[in-house]
Write a protein that holds these residues in place. Structure first.
Motif, short mmCIF file in Angstrom:
data_model
loop_
_atom_site.label_atom_id
_atom_site.label_comp_id
_atom_site.label_asym_id
_atom_site.label_seq_id
_atom_site.Cartn_x
_atom_site.Cartn_y
_atom_site.Cartn_z
N LYS A 225 0.82 -1.21 0.00
CA LYS A 225 0.00 0.00 0.00
C LYS A 225 0.86 1.26 0.00
CE LYS A 225 -3.62 -2.08 2.81
NZ LYS A 225 -4.32 -2.00 4.09
N ILE A 226 0.39 2.22 -0.76
CA ILE A 226 0.93 3.58 -0.71
C ILE A 226 -0.19 4.46 -0.17
CG2 ILE A 226 1.79 5.53 -2.06
CD1 ILE A 226 2.81 3.45 -4.13
N LEU A 227 0.14 5.28 0.82
CA LEU A 227 -0.83 6.20 1.41
C LEU A 227 -0.48 7.62 1.01
CD1 LEU A 227 -1.05 4.80 5.05
CD2 LEU A 227 -2.37 4.13 3.04
N LEU A 228 -1.51 8.36 0.62
CA LEU A 228 -1.37 9.78 0.28
C LEU A 228 -2.21 10.58 1.26
CD1 LEU A 228 -1.95 9.30 -3.55
CD2 LEU A 228 0.25 9.40 -2.38
N PHE A 229 -1.57 11.48 2.00
CA PHE A 229 -2.25 12.33 2.96
C PHE A 229 -2.37 13.71 2.33
CE2 PHE A 229 0.06 9.03 5.12
CZ PHE A 229 -0.81 8.60 6.11
N MET A 230 -3.61 14.19 2.15
CA MET A 230 -3.81 15.44 1.41
C MET A 230 -4.84 16.33 2.08
SD MET A 230 -3.69 13.71 -2.38
CE MET A 230 -4.84 12.43 -1.94
N LYS A 231 -4.60 17.64 1.97
CA LYS A 231 -5.55 18.63 2.48
C LYS A 231 -6.24 19.30 1.30
CE LYS A 231 -3.14 19.87 6.71
NZ LYS A 231 -2.68 20.98 7.54
N ARG A 232 -7.47 19.69 1.54
CA ARG A 232 -8.22 20.42 0.52
C ARG A 232 -7.75 21.88 0.51
NH1 ARG A 232 -12.16 23.23 3.58
NH2 ARG A 232 -12.33 22.25 5.62
N ARG A 233 -8.03 22.54 -0.59
CA ARG A 233 -7.79 23.98 -0.63
C ARG A 233 -8.65 24.64 0.44
NH1 ARG A 233 -8.94 25.77 -6.59
NH2 ARG A 233 -10.27 27.05 -5.31
N PRO A 234 -8.14 25.66 1.14
CA PRO A 234 -8.91 26.26 2.23
C PRO A 234 -10.18 26.98 1.79
CG PRO A 234 -6.81 27.42 1.91
CD PRO A 234 -6.80 26.21 1.01
N ASP A 235 -10.28 27.32 0.52
CA ASP A 235 -11.47 28.03 0.04
C ASP A 235 -12.57 27.09 -0.43
OD1 ASP A 235 -9.68 27.36 -2.10
OD2 ASP A 235 -10.80 28.68 -3.42
N ILE A 236 -12.39 25.78 -0.26
CA ILE A 236 -13.37 24.79 -0.70
C ILE A 236 -13.99 24.13 0.53
CG2 ILE A 236 -13.71 22.62 -1.96
CD1 ILE A 236 -11.35 23.38 -3.71
N SER A 237 -15.30 24.02 0.55
CA SER A 237 -15.97 23.37 1.67
C SER A 237 -15.68 21.87 1.68
CB SER A 237 -17.49 23.59 1.59
OG SER A 237 -18.04 22.81 0.54
N VAL A 238 -15.87 21.25 2.82
CA VAL A 238 -15.67 19.81 2.95
C VAL A 238 -16.57 19.08 1.95
CG1 VAL A 238 -16.00 17.83 4.48
CG2 VAL A 238 -14.90 19.91 5.34
N GLU A 239 -17.83 19.48 1.87
CA GLU A 239 -18.78 18.82 0.97
C GLU A 239 -18.37 18.96 -0.49
OE1 GLU A 239 -19.67 21.15 3.31
OE2 GLU A 239 -20.31 19.71 4.82
N ALA A 240 -17.97 20.17 -0.89
CA ALA A 240 -17.55 20.40 -2.28
C ALA A 240 -16.28 19.61 -2.59
CB ALA A 240 -17.35 21.88 -2.53
N PHE A 241 -15.36 19.56 -1.63
CA PHE A 241 -14.12 18.81 -1.80
C PHE A 241 -14.40 17.33 -2.06
CE2 PHE A 241 -10.94 16.14 0.42
CZ PHE A 241 -9.83 16.42 -0.34
N ARG A 242 -15.23 16.74 -1.21
CA ARG A 242 -15.53 15.32 -1.35
C ARG A 242 -16.28 15.02 -2.64
NH1 ARG A 242 -17.17 13.77 4.94
NH2 ARG A 242 -15.10 14.19 5.80
N ASP A 243 -17.21 15.89 -2.99
CA ASP A 243 -17.97 15.70 -4.23
C ASP A 243 -17.05 15.78 -5.45
OD1 ASP A 243 -20.57 15.53 -5.74
OD2 ASP A 243 -19.84 17.48 -6.46
N TYR A 244 -16.19 16.79 -5.50
CA TYR A 244 -15.28 16.95 -6.64
C TYR A 244 -14.33 15.76 -6.73
CZ TYR A 244 -12.30 19.25 -10.07
OH TYR A 244 -11.61 19.57 -11.21
#
Length: 117
Positions: free
Chosen positions: A3-22
């Motif tokens: 397994k390779i794990l990628l830990f990533m943060k969303r852009r701060p101007d994007i909501s959690v819901e919009a991030f997950r949907d995109y």
């Protein structure tokens, strides 16, 4: 399984819901096109919880993406590629719509499981 794990943060101007949907509707299908040899492509969306001693969980990733490989040679080649090369241009451009790319972290894991059976 490797397994390779990628830990990533969303852009701060994007909501959690919009991030997950995109990620689910746009980015994951695009990334899947480049995922030859990956046996599982899992996105684990993090819902931060407070800790009674240390307080709020504010500095972690928004998503932990797992790339699973049954074939060790493909795993090693993929790991070598993603730790030394930039992704294809269309992936990088799409990531800019979604992620704080400076936050990316890559790790591999060694798993041990306790049998409570």
């Amino acid at each position: 399984m490797h397994k390779i794990l990628l830990f990533m943060k969303r852009r701060p101007d994007i909501s959690v819901e919009a991030f997950r949907d995109y990620y689910e509707t746009r980015h994951a299908p695009l990334a899947a096109k480049y995922s030859r040899g990956v046996t599982r492509y899992i996105r684990r969306y993090v819902d931060p919880q407070p800790h009674p001693e240390t307080g709020a969980f504010i500095d972690g990733p928004d998503v932990i993406t797992e790339l699973w490989f049954a074939d060790e040679a493909i795993y090693r080649a993929t790991l070598a590629y993603i730790t030394t090369s930039l992704m294809p241009d269309d992936i990088v451009e799409d990531e800019k719509n979604l992620f704080d790319r400076a936050s990316f972290r890559i790790a591999t894991v060694v798993e041990r499981e306790t049998d409570f059976g």
